[in-house]
Design a protein around this motif. Structure first.
Motif, PDB file in Angstrom:
ATOM      1  N   HIS A 122       0.850  -1.186   0.000  1.00 49.15           N
ATOM      2  CA  HIS A 122       0.000   0.000   0.000  1.00 49.15           C
ATOM      3  C   HIS A 122       0.891   1.244   0.000  1.00 49.15           C
ATOM      4  O   HIS A 122       1.752   1.399   0.866  1.00 49.15           O
ATOM      5  CB  HIS A 122      -0.914   0.005   1.224  1.00 49.15           C
TER       6      HIS A 122
ATOM      7  N   CYS B 170      -5.633   9.446  -7.923  1.00 41.76           N
ATOM      8  CA  CYS B 170      -6.811   8.853  -7.267  1.00 41.76           C
ATOM      9  C   CYS B 170      -7.894   8.529  -8.293  1.00 41.76           C
ATOM     10  O   CYS B 170      -8.453   7.423  -8.299  1.00 41.76           O
ATOM     11  CB  CYS B 170      -7.375   9.815  -6.222  1.00 41.76           C
TER      12      CYS B 170
ATOM     13  N   THR C 111      -7.040   5.610 -10.598  1.00 42.01           N
ATOM     14  CA  THR C 111      -7.140   4.277  -9.972  1.00 42.01           C
ATOM     15  C   THR C 111      -8.571   3.759  -9.954  1.00 42.01           C
ATOM     16  O   THR C 111      -8.796   2.553  -9.879  1.00 42.01           O
ATOM     17  CB  THR C 111      -6.602   4.284  -8.527  1.00 42.01           C
ATOM     18  N   THR C 112      -9.541   4.671 -10.014  1.00 37.51           N
ATOM     19  CA  THR C 112     -10.949   4.255  -9.948  1.00 37.51           C
ATOM     20  C   THR C 112     -11.619   4.254 -11.321  1.00 37.51           C
ATOM     21  O   THR C 112     -12.807   3.977 -11.417  1.00 37.51           O
ATOM     22  CB  THR C 112     -11.742   5.172  -8.998  1.00 37.51           C
TER      23      THR C 112
ATOM     24  N   SER D  89      -6.567   1.050  -7.147  1.00 34.11           N
ATOM     25  CA  SER D  89      -7.166   1.480  -5.882  1.00 34.11           C
ATOM     26  C   SER D  89      -7.063   0.384  -4.841  1.00 34.11           C
ATOM     27  O   SER D  89      -6.858  -0.790  -5.156  1.00 34.11           O
ATOM     28  CB  SER D  89      -8.635   1.862  -6.101  1.00 34.11           C
TER      29      SER D  89
ATOM     30  N   ASP E 198      -9.010  -1.799  -2.179  1.00 37.85           N
ATOM     31  CA  ASP E 198     -10.396  -2.236  -1.952  1.00 37.85           C
ATOM     32  C   ASP E 198     -10.937  -1.701  -0.634  1.00 37.85           C
ATOM     33  O   ASP E 198     -10.260  -1.746   0.404  1.00 37.85           O
ATOM     34  CB  ASP E 198     -10.467  -3.770  -1.947  1.00 37.85           C
TER      35      ASP E 198
ATOM     36  N   GLN F  27     -11.585   1.285   0.311  1.00 43.07           N
ATOM     37  CA  GLN F  27     -11.173   2.617   0.755  1.00 43.07           C
ATOM     38  C   GLN F  27     -12.197   3.668   0.328  1.00 43.07           C
ATOM     39  O   GLN F  27     -12.606   3.727  -0.825  1.00 43.07           O
ATOM     40  CB  GLN F  27      -9.807   2.979   0.162  1.00 43.07           C
TER      41      GLN F  27
ATOM     42  N   SER G 236      -7.946  15.371   0.640  1.00 42.48           N
ATOM     43  CA  SER G 236      -8.664  14.272   1.284  1.00 42.48           C
ATOM     44  C   SER G 236      -8.501  14.394   2.795  1.00 42.48           C
ATOM     45  O   SER G 236      -7.474  14.870   3.283  1.00 42.48           O
ATOM     46  CB  SER G 236      -8.126  12.916   0.802  1.00 42.48           C
TER      47      SER G 236
ATOM     48  N   ALA H  58      -4.732   8.919   1.273  1.00 42.81           N
ATOM     49  CA  ALA H  58      -5.240   8.097   0.169  1.00 42.81           C
ATOM     50  C   ALA H  58      -4.194   7.039  -0.160  1.00 42.81           C
ATOM     51  O   ALA H  58      -3.025   7.365  -0.397  1.00 42.81           O
ATOM     52  CB  ALA H  58      -5.516   8.971  -1.050  1.00 42.81           C
TER      53      ALA H  58
ATOM     54  N   ILE I 293      -2.898   3.675  -2.475  1.00 39.62           N
ATOM     55  CA  ILE I 293      -3.031   2.971  -3.742  1.00 39.62           C
ATOM     56  C   ILE I 293      -2.056   1.796  -3.767  1.00 39.62           C
ATOM     57  O   ILE I 293      -1.197   1.667  -2.880  1.00 39.62           O
ATOM     58  CB  ILE I 293      -2.712   3.892  -4.954  1.00 39.62           C
TER      59      ILE I 293
END
Length: 462
Positions: free
Chosen positions: A161, A290, A293-294, A434, A436, A438, A450, A454, A456
């Motif tokens: 991470h 961010c 990643t999504t 991403s 999972d 989060q 944020s 964050a 990733i």
């Protein structure tokens, strides 16, 4: 009576307070729809606090009352504009003063007097030259720093991470300090020292001045003053060196030094640019990754553009300019994240907006976070969709709001290029993934971030 600590909900409240203290306003709301004061002395400050931020307060206010609304900051009237149509009526493209810069100077307690139109144009040209020349002269450096981060991420196991915000802040600090202030910051210890002082100053101008706690705490006030003094000392030393030497590497400060500015103006402008560029660059990099990643489809399309433009060849400044889709990704990042949700102007003449008269010397807020999520302007506004900027009219609207083109602030222009180079290096070699489960919650301040770190993960493309 509410304690003054509630003022810490946003940087902009200090600008509001300073301006409206200097320009007392009528208690009449000039017929503009909105809410009456909750308290005689504090106005609608309790409502702002209960909303969580000024941005969230404005979202609710515009939903209830329409595109032109009013509320009360203490005993003074504030007007907020919340659609593209009303902003078009108010925005003057010939304005060269930057409300972001004005606010930071006020918070830093700098005493520069207001410049005339000609001086503002001159300083804008110096800023533009500084950004252009520093990016061109330091492109190899920016590429090197991006590749160093890539090598670090390549060494991670795929399950690792990665604390994205932390890494992006470190990358932004290294990039900004060297490209703005020069080779002194090739030393990591100098960067760490700058980052520590930067953090102290940025934190206090966002809170300590607002809630009055800085003056009440001898320890904190000394820490702030020491940090600001150290930053100014570093800048003064660099300014003196750049005035007396001939350097092959052009940095941002050089353009200010060679302009028709006095030493105090150079110090203030370089301080503002250094402080703001670090934060804007870090947050733009963070939010862009961010969103990538999504959105697997967007990341794939970005990779295909990077591969088409560069192939196996080196990344160059000339080819970087061909990354049209990457620029759309960054524009959509700014829009979706609402990177800077509010800006402000002082009404210098009485003016009619829509069907309402805005009195002279009223503070007018641009509710950019509201405008950027308006479904009448942006179809499916909560969807991350860079393809929307294929439409030239969308880009013109974005430029009108100050996020692109001739109206964009120099710190954002700088951040766009830094982030473009970083994404080109990272996406070329890595899948950005991403974590999972989060949930990234947003904190709305002068620059949106944020609430928590964050995270990733990454995997190798080859």
């Amino acid at each position: 009576m509410l304690d003054f600590a509630i003022f810490a909900v946003t940087f902009l409240l200090t600008l509001v307070a300073a301006v409206l203290y200097l320009y007392p306003a009528s208690r009449q709301a000039a017929g503009i729809p909105g809410i009456t004061p909750t308290e005689e002395k504090d106005g609608n400050l309790p409502d702002i606090v209960n909303s969580g931020s000024l941005h969230e307060f404005l979202v609710n206010l515009h939903e209830r009352y329409g595109p032109v609304v009013s509320f009360w900051f203490g005993r003074r009237l504030v007007v907020s504009l919340g659609t593209v149509d009303v902003l078009k009526q108010h925005i003057n493209p010939n304005k060269t003063s930057d409300p972001f810069e004005t606010m930071l100077k006020s918070l830093l307690r700098y005493q520069s007097s207001g410049a005339n139109v000609s001086e503002n144009h001159t300083r804008k040209k110096l800023y533009e030259s500084g950004v252009t020349n520093s990016l061109q002269s330091n492109f190899a450096l920016l590429l090197k720093l991006s590749e160093e981060l890539l090598d670090k991420w390549l060494a991670y196991p795929e399950s690792q991470h990665v604390p994205l915000g932390q890494h992006m802040l470190g990358f932004a600090m290294k990039s900004v300090t060297q490209m703005v202030m020069g080779s002194t910051f090739e030393d990591d210890q100098e960067v760490i020292h700058f980052q520590k002082n930067h953090g102290t100053v940025w934190s206090e101008i966002g809170k300590g001045f607002l809630d009055g706690s800085l003056d009440k705490s001898t320890t904190r006030k000394k820490q702030y003053e020491d940090a600001l003094r150290q930053l100014e000392s570093i800048l003064k030393k660099i300014i003196k060196e750049r005035k007396g030497g001939n350097f092959g590497q052009h940095i941002f400060i050089d353009s200010l030094v060679h302009g028709n500015l006095n030493d105090q103006q150079i110090l203030e402008d370089s301080m503002i640019f250094s402080l703001a560029s670090c934060v804007i660059t870090a947050k733009l990099c963070t939010w862009a990754i961010c969103f990538l990643t999504t959105s697997e489809e967007v990341q794939k399309k970005l990779y295909e553009e990077i591969d088409q433009v560069f192939g196996k060849d080196p990344i160059t400044p000339e080819k970087i300019e061909q990354l049209r889709y990457c620029r759309q990704v960054l524009c959509e990042t700014v829009r979706t994240a609402k990177l800077t949700p509010v800006s402000a102007r002082l009404q210098d003449i009485e003016e009619k907006i829509d069907k309402f008269i805005i009195p002279r010397e009223t503070l007018v807020l641009y509710a950019l976070g509201v405008v950027l999520q308006d479904p009448s302007t942006w179809p499916s506004p909560h969807k991350f969709d860079p393809d929307r900027f294929d439409d030239e009219s969308m880009m013109k609207t974005f430029s009108l709001l100050g996020f692109s083109g001739t109206q964009e602030c120099p710190e954002l222009r700088f951040a766009y290029m830094v982030t473009t180079v970083l994404l080109s290096v990272l996406v070329r070699r890595l899948h950005l993934l991403s974590v999972d489960g989060q949930l990234i919650e947003t904190k709305y301040e002068l620059v949106t971030s944020s609430k928590e770190e964050a995270w990733i993960t990454v995997s190798k493309r080859y």
